[in-house]
Design an enzyme around this catalytic site. Structure first.
Site, PDB file in Angstrom:
ATOM      1  N   ARG A   1      32.440  33.975  40.976  1.00 40.30           N
ATOM      2  CA  ARG A   1      33.165  35.248  40.807  1.00 40.30           C
ATOM      3  C   ARG A   1      32.706  35.886  39.507  1.00 40.30           C
ATOM      4  NH1 ARG A   1      38.241  35.037  43.460  1.00 40.30           N
ATOM      5  NH2 ARG A   1      39.375  36.051  41.781  1.00 40.30           N
TER       6      ARG A   1
ATOM      7  N   PHE B   1      45.242  46.098  34.788  1.00 41.68           N
ATOM      8  CA  PHE B   1      44.400  45.868  35.970  1.00 41.68           C
ATOM      9  C   PHE B   1      45.186  46.182  37.233  1.00 41.68           C
ATOM     10  CE2 PHE B   1      43.655  42.882  39.427  1.00 41.68           C
ATOM     11  CZ  PHE B   1      42.351  43.209  39.751  1.00 41.68           C
TER      12      PHE B   1
ATOM     13  N   ASP C   1      36.337  40.055  46.114  1.00 41.66           N
ATOM     14  CA  ASP C   1      35.135  39.642  45.390  1.00 41.66           C
ATOM     15  C   ASP C   1      33.960  40.565  45.662  1.00 41.66           C
ATOM     16  OD1 ASP C   1      36.173  37.504  44.124  1.00 41.66           O
ATOM     17  OD2 ASP C   1      35.559  36.038  45.625  1.00 41.66           O
TER      18      ASP C   1
ATOM     19  N   ASP D   1      43.703  34.750  53.502  1.00 37.58           N
ATOM     20  CA  ASP D   1      43.341  35.220  52.176  1.00 37.58           C
ATOM     21  C   ASP D   1      42.269  34.264  51.671  1.00 37.58           C
ATOM     22  OD1 ASP D   1      43.412  36.650  49.902  1.00 37.58           O
ATOM     23  OD2 ASP D   1      45.101  35.583  49.034  1.00 37.58           O
ATOM     24  N   LYS D   2      41.528  34.645  50.668  1.00 37.99           N
ATOM     25  CA  LYS D   2      40.513  33.715  50.188  1.00 37.99           C
ATOM     26  C   LYS D   2      41.020  32.879  49.033  1.00 37.99           C
ATOM     27  CE  LYS D   2      37.158  33.846  47.435  1.00 37.99           C
ATOM     28  NZ  LYS D   2      36.719  34.762  46.473  1.00 37.99           N
ATOM     29  N   THR D   3      41.275  33.549  47.902  1.00 37.74           N
ATOM     30  CA  THR D   3      41.627  32.788  46.709  1.00 37.74           C
ATOM     31  C   THR D   3      42.957  32.063  46.902  1.00 37.74           C
ATOM     32  OG1 THR D   3      40.507  34.486  45.493  1.00 37.74           O
ATOM     33  CG2 THR D   3      41.821  32.958  44.200  1.00 37.74           C
TER      34      THR D   3
ATOM     35  N   THR E   1      39.091  39.499  50.842  1.00 33.90           N
ATOM     36  CA  THR E   1      38.765  39.174  49.456  1.00 33.90           C
ATOM     37  C   THR E   1      38.393  40.419  48.677  1.00 33.90           C
ATOM     38  OG1 THR E   1      37.216  38.039  48.014  1.00 33.90           O
ATOM     39  CG2 THR E   1      36.418  38.567  50.196  1.00 33.90           C
TER      40      THR E   1
ATOM     41  N   LYS F   1      37.087  44.789  30.700  1.00 33.17           N
ATOM     42  CA  LYS F   1      36.419  43.850  31.591  1.00 33.17           C
ATOM     43  C   LYS F   1      36.785  44.206  33.033  1.00 33.17           C
ATOM     44  CE  LYS F   1      39.484  39.911  32.185  1.00 33.17           C
ATOM     45  NZ  LYS F   1      40.801  40.390  31.788  1.00 33.17           N
TER      46      LYS F   1
HETATM   47  N1  LIG Z   1      42.234  40.355  35.428  1.00 29.53           N
HETATM   48  C1  LIG Z   1      41.220  41.139  35.760  1.00 29.53           C
HETATM   49  N2  LIG Z   1      40.700  41.977  34.846  1.00 29.53           N
HETATM   50  C2  LIG Z   1      39.687  42.785  35.167  1.00 29.53           C
HETATM   51  N3  LIG Z   1      39.100  42.824  36.360  1.00 29.53           N
HETATM   52  C3  LIG Z   1      39.546  42.011  37.331  1.00 29.53           C
HETATM   53  C4  LIG Z   1      40.637  41.110  37.071  1.00 29.53           C
HETATM   54  N4  LIG Z   1      40.868  40.421  38.209  1.00 29.53           N
HETATM   55  C5  LIG Z   1      39.992  40.867  39.123  1.00 29.53           C
HETATM   56  N5  LIG Z   1      39.186  41.818  38.610  1.00 29.53           N
HETATM   57  C6  LIG Z   1      38.127  42.543  39.302  1.00 29.53           C
HETATM   58  O1  LIG Z   1      38.683  43.335  40.337  1.00 29.53           O
HETATM   59  C7  LIG Z   1      38.134  42.988  41.593  1.00 29.53           C
HETATM   60  C8  LIG Z   1      39.181  43.066  42.641  1.00 29.53           C
HETATM   61  O2  LIG Z   1      40.220  42.210  42.274  1.00 29.53           O
HETATM   62  P1  LIG Z   1      41.285  41.754  43.342  1.00 29.53           P
HETATM   63  O3  LIG Z   1      42.382  41.081  42.600  1.00 29.53           O
HETATM   64  O4  LIG Z   1      41.570  42.882  44.242  1.00 29.53           O
HETATM   65  O5  LIG Z   1      40.462  40.703  44.175  1.00 29.53           O
HETATM   66  P2  LIG Z   1      40.587  39.142  44.026  1.00 29.53           P
HETATM   67  O6  LIG Z   1      42.001  38.767  43.953  1.00 29.53           O
HETATM   68  O7  LIG Z   1      39.755  38.711  42.906  1.00 29.53           O
HETATM   69  O8  LIG Z   1      39.996  38.693  45.394  1.00 29.53           O
HETATM   70  P3  LIG Z   1      40.325  37.305  46.049  1.00 29.53           P
HETATM   71  O9  LIG Z   1      41.709  37.420  46.597  1.00 29.53           O
HETATM   72  O10 LIG Z   1      39.303  37.130  47.070  1.00 29.53           O
HETATM   73  O11 LIG Z   1      40.205  36.344  44.947  1.00 29.53           O
HETATM   74  C9  LIG Z   1      37.576  41.588  41.415  1.00 29.53           C
HETATM   75  O12 LIG Z   1      36.471  41.360  42.228  1.00 29.53           O
HETATM   76  C10 LIG Z   1      37.163  41.585  39.953  1.00 29.53           C
HETATM   77  O13 LIG Z   1      35.880  42.108  39.823  1.00 29.53           O
HETATM   78 MG   LIG Z   2      42.701  38.763  41.908  1.00 32.60          MG
END
Ligand SMILES: Nc1ncnc2c1ncn2[C@@H]1O[C@H](COP(=O)(O)OP(=O)(O)OP(=O)(O)O)[C@@H](O)[C@H]1O
Ligand SMILES: [Mg+2]
Length: 929
Positions: free
Chosen positions: A675, A618, A757, A473-475, A755, A641
C-alpha cells in the site's frame, strides 16, 4: 382509555400498512383518499364518534353507526390531525439548549425510549392476522372457507378447511408472539438501563428511557453510550476520550473523540456543568454515522461542531474513566436507530418459483372449473331439464347459466387439492429441519473459537447453496489489517530493499538481521527493518530524509495512550498511520504528545514543539490529509500525505523529475502488493495562512454542504507542494484466504472486492489471494469517468471476449461516486448487457462539482472459468482523460520490464488493458500465452 389507546395503535398500524401498500409518500394525502371512497356520513345522532390519541399522537376520529356489520360502517371521516411524530414537518435544523428541559420541550423531540417490538396484548391478534392473511396460502385457505360456507356450492364440510387453517395460523402466531416477546424484553432491558443525568445541579440515576434531549449525562469506562451525545469534557487530558464503535460499524480499533477546549474546561465540576447553557444548532436526525455538522453558541462565542466531538448511541466508552456529554439526539432519532430500518421479509428463489407454480396451477383450476361449469350449463339446457322431474324439488331450476355458475364454484372447492398449498407448509418444515442440520454440522464447527455454524433464520437456508456473488471488503477482511512499514522512496532513492553479496535482491525474512535501533531509547522493539542505509542517512543528517520523517511524525491523527507508565504507546485510528508513526519513531523522529494546539516531536534527541494551526483531515474522496504547523523558528509549513494520484497533481512543476522517478518506485511497490502513500510539503507565509484560516472558520459554521465547502477550502492551500517521497506498507493476507477463494471459484461463486488501494496494488493482491489467476489471460480495466464512457468500454470489452470465442465472465465490481449511479436503470441495463453484475456505491459522500467524476473499475476474464473482478481504481492520469485515451497515457508512462501496459500485444487501443501473462516473476506463463 388503555383499550382506546391500544385500538389507536392498531389503526396506526393499518394506516402505515396502507401508506406502504399505496406507496404514498405524502402522509397528508391518505386521509383524503380514504374518505373519498367511503360514502360520506352525515353527523346524525345515530352516529357516535370515537376520537383516539395513539401513542404517536395521531388523532384518529371515527364515526360509526349501529349497523350489523361493524367493519362496513367504519368511516374515516376526519383522520389524523397530523400531530403524529412521523407526520411532524421534517426537521430542517435542530435547536436545543443545554440543561433547559422547558425550552427543549417546545420542539417535541423524541424521547430516549426505543421500540422495536411490533405488537402489544390488544393489537397482537388483529395485527398478526392482518399480516398472516397477506400470505397467499392463508388467503387462499380463507377464500375456500368462505366458499364452503355458502350452502348452494359447498360440497365439503367447512371444517375440512378451517382445521388446517387454524392450525397453521396458530403455529405462526405462537412463533411471532415469542419473537415479539423477545423484542419486548430486549427493549425493556435497554430502556431500563441506568444512566447518570445531571438534574437540578445533581448527578442522579435515571433510566435510559427518561433521558431527554438537552440533558447532560455522565458516562463511565466500559459503559454503553445512551444517546447521541456531544462530548463536553472527560477525565483524559484535552477532553479526549476513546470509544469502541464495533456495534455501529464493526470496527474494533478504538477511536478517539475530543471535546471542544471551552467545554473540556468544565471538567467534572458539577456546578459549572449545571450552569452550562450553551445553545446548539445542528443538522436534523439522519443515518450518516461519519458525519455531523452543527455549531455551539455560548457566552457570545460561536464554535463549529463536527463528528470529532460526537459520541453515538451504541458505542462503548473505553480507556476513559469518565466523561460528560450533552444529549443531541435521543431514542429513534439517534444515528443507530435511524440506521435500523424495519426488517424486510426476504423471499428465496424457491419461494418465488413456488408462487409462480401455484399461480399457474390455480389458473389451471379456474380453467377446469370453467369448462366443467360450462359443460353443466350446456347439459342443463339440453338434457338436464328432463331430469328435474326426478328431483325432490318444489320449484325447478330453470336457469342453466346460474346452475353452471354454481357448479363452477363447487368444482373450485372439490378440486382445490390440485393446488399444492400444503407445499408451503412442507417447505417450511424442511427448512426448519435444515437449519438444525446446519447447526449440528461438525464440519462447520471452528474449534479454536468454539464457534459452530448458526442458522439465524429458517427462511433463507436454501439460498446458501445458490450464492452467485460474494461482496467483500479488502482491508481487515481478506488481509490482516496489521500494517508494517516495508519500504520507502526518498529523494529518488528506494530504502528497504536488501541485496545479497552478488547484488541480487532478497526477500526480507527471519534469517536476516534487522537494523539495531537500541541506541534510540524510545524505539519500538517490535519494529523490524532490514536496510541499514536508511538509518545511516538519518544519522548523516540528510535534510530531505529528515523532512520525510518529520512529515510522518506530524501529519497523522495518532494519539498517545497514557496508560502504560513510562512507555510510549500509540493509539491509531488508522493502522496505516500507526505503522508510519512507529517507523518515524524508530528512525529518531518520536511523536511524543499532542494537544489541540501543539504537537511535540523528539527529533534525534531534541524535543521540538510545533504549533498546530489546522488539520485538513482525510476522507476517501480527498484521499489525503495535511497539517499546517509553525515550527520553532516561526516558519509555517504544510505537510501532506496521500494517494499518489491526488498528490502528484498538486505538486510544484519543479518536482517533475522527482515525480517521474518516484512514480516508477510507486509502481514497483504496488506490483509487490504494497500500500503506497506519497508525502509532500509546502512553505507558507503568514498573511496567506491567516486569511485562509478566517475562511476555514467561516466554512466551519455552515450546516448544509459543509464537507464540500471544506474540501474546496482545503484544496486551495494544498497546491504547489514539494514532493518528499513515498512509503510502502505491507498488509499480509489472512490465513487460508487464497485457498478459500480458490474453492469459491471452483464453486463458480464470483467474488467482488472493494478497495481504495492503488490499482496495481489491488491487482497484485488479487493475484496473491487467487482472485485473479493465470488462467485469466487478460484483465480488463475499465477506466471511464462517465457512464457513457464506461458503457462504451464495456461494450468493446465484451466484443473482444466474444470475438475471441471465449465465454464472458460476469462478476465484476466497480466503484462509483453518486453522480455516476444517478441513473440506476441505465447502469443495470449496461451491466445486464455483460451478463450480470451489481452496482456498488463506494463513496458515501457525493462531492458536488467533483472534478474527476465517478470512477468505474471493472475486470473480467476471458478464460473459461468464472470471472473474479476487483475494484481497480485508476490513477488520475487515467481518469482525467476520456476512457480510451486514458489507457494510452498509462501505456506510455510505465512499461519497464513489461510490468506496465503492454504494447507488444497490439490490442485495441480503445480498451486499456494489461497483459498479465507477461508479468515478471510469479505470474508469468499463464494460459493466455
Ligand atoms: N490516513 C491517511 N492519510 C492520507 N491518505 C490516506 C490515508 N488513508 C488512506 N489514504 C489514501 O487514500 C486512499 C483511499 O483510502 P480509503 O480509506 O478509501 O481506502 P482504503 O481503506 O485504504 O482501502 P482498503 O479498504 O482496500 O484498505 C488510499 O489508497 C490511500 O492512498
Ligand atoms: Mg483506509
Amino acid at each position: 382509555m388503555v383499550v382506546l389507546n391500544q385500538m389507536a395503535c392498531f389503526f396506526d398500524f393499518v394506516y402505515n400498512q396502507l401508506l406502504v401498500k399505496s406507496k404514498i409518500q405524502d402522509h397528508h394525502s391518505l386521509p383524503l383518499i380514504c374518505s373519498s371512497f367511503l360514502p360520506p356520513v352525515e353527523p346524525t345522532s345515530s352516529l357516535c364518534s370515537i376520537s383516539l390519541f395513539s401513542p404517536g399522537l395521531r388523532l384518529w376520529l371515527f364515526t360509526t353507526t349501529s349497523d350489523d356489520f361493524p367493519w362496513a360502517c367504519l368511516h374515516v371521516t376526519a383522520v389524523a390531525m397530523n400531530l403524529c411524530e412521523e407526520n411532524r414537518p421534517p426537521e430542517e435544523e435542530r435547536r436545543l439548549r443545554a440543561n433547559d428541559r422547558e425550552y427543549n420541550e417546545k420542539f417535541q423531540y423524541a424521547h430516549n425510549r426505543i421500540k422495536t417490538s411490533k405488537y402489544n396484548v390488544v393489537t397482537f391478534l388483529p395485527v398478526n392476522l392482518f399480516e398472516q392473511f397477506q400470505r397467499v396460502a392463508n388467503a387462499y385457505f380463507l377464500f375456500l372457507l368462505i366458499l364452503q360456507l355458502i350452502p348452494q356450492i359447498s360440497s365439503l364440510s367447512w371444517f375440512t378447511t378451517i382445521v388446517p387453517l387454524v392450525l397453521v395460523l396458530t403455529i405462526t402466531a405462537v412463533k411471532d408472539a415469542s419473537d415479539d416477546l423477545f423484542r419486548h424484553r430486549s427493549d425493556n432491558q435497554v430502556n431500563n438501563r441506568q444512566s447518570q443525568v445531571l438534574i437540578n445541579s445533581k448527578v442522579q440515576k435515571e433510566k435510559w428511557m427518561n433521558v431527554r434531549v438537552g440533558d447532560i449525562i455522565k458516562m463511565e469506562d466500559n459503559q454503553f453510550v445512551a444517546a447521541d451525545l456531544l462530548l463536553l469534557s472527560s477525565s483524559e487530558p484535552h477532553g479526549l476520550c476513546y470509544i469502541e464503535t464495533a456495534e455501529l460499524d464493526g470496527e474494533t480499533n478504538l477511536k478517539a473523540r475530543q471535546a471542544l477546549p471551552i467545554t473540556s474546561e468544565l471538567g467534572d465540576n458539577i456546578g459549572l456543568l449545571a450552569q452550562f447553557n450553551g445553545d446548539i444548532v445542528c443538522e436534523p436526525p439522519n443515518n450518516k454515522l461519519d458525519r455531523f455538522a452543527g455549531s455551539l453558541h455560548w457566552n457570545g462565542d460561536s464554535l463549529p461542531l463536527d463528528n470529532e466531538s460526537m459520541l453515538l448511541r451504541g458505542c462503548i466508552l473505553r480507556n476513559t474513566d469518565w466523561c460528560f456529554g450533552l444529549v443531541l439526539f435521543a431514542g429513534p432519532d439517534t444515528k443507530l436507530m435511524q440506521n435500523s430500518g424495519r426488517t424486510k421479509f426476504k423471499r428465496t428463489s424457491i419461494d418465488r418459483l413456488m408462487n409462480t407454480l401455484v399461480l399457474w396451477i390455480f389458473g389451471f383450476l379456474v380453467c377446469m372449473g370453467s369448462i366443467l361449469g360450462l359443460g353443466n350449463a350446456v347439459w342443463e339446457s339440453i338434457t338436464g331439464y328432463y331430469f328435474q322431474v326426478y328431483m325432490p324439488w318444489e320449484k325447478s331450476v330453470d336457469s342453466a347459466v346460474f346452475s353452471g355458475f354454481l357448479t363452477f364454484w363447487s368444482y373450485i372447492i372439490i378440486l382445490n387439492t390440485v393446488v399444492p398449498i400444503s407445499l408451503y407448509v412442507s417447505v417450511e418444515v424442511i427448512r426448519l429441519g435444515h437449519s438444525y442440520f446446519i447447526n449440528w454440522d461438525r464440519k462447520m464447527y471452528y474449534a479454536k473459537r468454539d464457534t459452530p455454524a448458526e442458522a439465524r433464520t429458517t427462511t433463507l437456508n436454501e439460498e446458501l447453496g445458490q450464492i452467485e456473488y460474494i461482496f467483500s471488503d479488502k482491508t481487515g477482511t481478506l488481509t490482516q489489517n496489521i500494517m508494517t512499514f516495508n519500504k520507502c522512496s526518498i529523494n529518488c532513492r528506494i530504502y528497504g530493499e536488501v541485496f545479497d553479496v552478488n547484488g541480487h535482491k532478497i526477500e526480507s525474512n527471519e534469517k536476516l538481521v534487522p537494523v539495531d535501533f537500541s541506541t534510540n531509547l524510545l524505539a519500538d522493539a517490535g519494529f523490524l527493518f532490514y536496510d541499514y542505509s536508511l538509518l545511516e542517512v538519518v544519522r548523516r543528517g540528510d535534510r530531505s530524509v529528515h523532512e520525510f520523517f518529520r512529515v510522518l511524525s506530524l501529519c497523522h491523527t495518532v494519539m498517545i495512550e497514557d496508560k502504560a507508565k513510562g512507555e510510549l504507546q500509540y493509539q491509531a485510528q488508522s493502522p496505516d498511520e500507526g505503522a508510519l508513526v512507529t517507523a518515524a519513531r524508530n528512525f529518531g523522529f518520536v511523536f511524543q504528545s499532542r494537544t489541540p494546539e501543539t504537537i511535540s516531536v523528539q527529533e534525534l534527541g531534541e524535543t521540538c514543539t510545533y504549533r498546530l494551526l489546522a488539520i485538513l483531515d482525510f476522507n476517501n474522496y480527498r484521499k489525503r490529509m495535511s497539517v499546517i504547523v509553525r515550527n520553532a523558528e516561526g516558519k509555517l509549513k504544510l505537510y501532506c500525505k496521500g494517494a499518489d494520484s491526488v498528490i502528484f497533481e498538486r505538486l510544484h512543476p519543479c518536482c517533475q523529475h522527482m515525480m517521474n522517478i518516484t512514480g516508477d518506485h510507486l509502481s514497483e511497490f504496488a506490483t509487490e502488493g504494497l500500500r503506497t502513500l506519497c508525502l509532500a510539503t509546502r512553505d507558507l507565509d503568514d498573511e496567506m495562512v491567516s486569511e485562509w484560516l478566517l475562511r476555514l472558520r467561516k466554512v466551519g459554521m455552515v450546516l448544509e454542504g459543509r464537507e464540500a465547502e471544506l474540501a474546496a477550502v482545503y484544496n486551495e492551500i494544498e497546491q504547489d507542494m514539494i514532493l518528499l517521497g513515498a512509503t510502502a506498507i505491507e498488509d499480509k493476507l489472512q490465513e487460508a484466504v487464497p485457498e478459500t477463494i480458490a474453492k469459491l471459484a471452483m464453486a463458480n461463486i464470483k467474488l467482488w472486492v472493494l478497495t481504495g488501494d492503488k490499482q496495481e496494488t489491488a491487482v497484485n493482491i488479487g493475484y496473491s489471494c487467487n482472485m485473479l489467476t493465470d488462467d485469466m489471460s487478460e484483465v480488463f480495466v475499465v477506466s471511464g469517468s462517465s457512464a457513457q464512457d464506461v458503457r462504451e468500454e464495456l461494450r468493446h470489452a465484451k466484443q473482444r471476449i466474444l470475438g475471441c470465442g471465449k465465454g464472458t465472465g460476469n462478476g465484476f465490481l466497480y466503484t462509483a461516486t453518486k453522480d455516476l449511479v444517478k441513473d440506476p436503470g441505465m447502469m443495470t441495463s449496461m451491466l445486464g448487457a455483460l451478463g450480470g453484475g451489481r452496482i456498488r456505491d463506494r463513496d458515501q459522500w457525493s462531492q458536488p462539482g467533483s472534478r474527476t467524476g465517478g470512477r468505474l473499475g471493472a475486470g473480467f476474464s476471458g478464460g473459461g472459468m468464472s470471472l473474479q473482478g476487483c475494484d481497480l481504481l485508476q490513477s488520475d492520469a487515467a481518469t482525467e482523460g476520456p476512457g480510451g485515451g486514458a489507457g494510452e497515457d498509462l501505456q506510455e508512462s510505465s512499461d519497464p520490464g513489461h510490468r506496465g501496459w503492454c504494447k507488444r500485444c497490439q490490442h485495441d487501443k480503445d480498451i486499456p488493458h494489461r497483459c498479465w501473462h507477461q508479468r515478471a516473476g510469479g505470474y508469468a506463463g499463464g494460459a493466455g500465452q
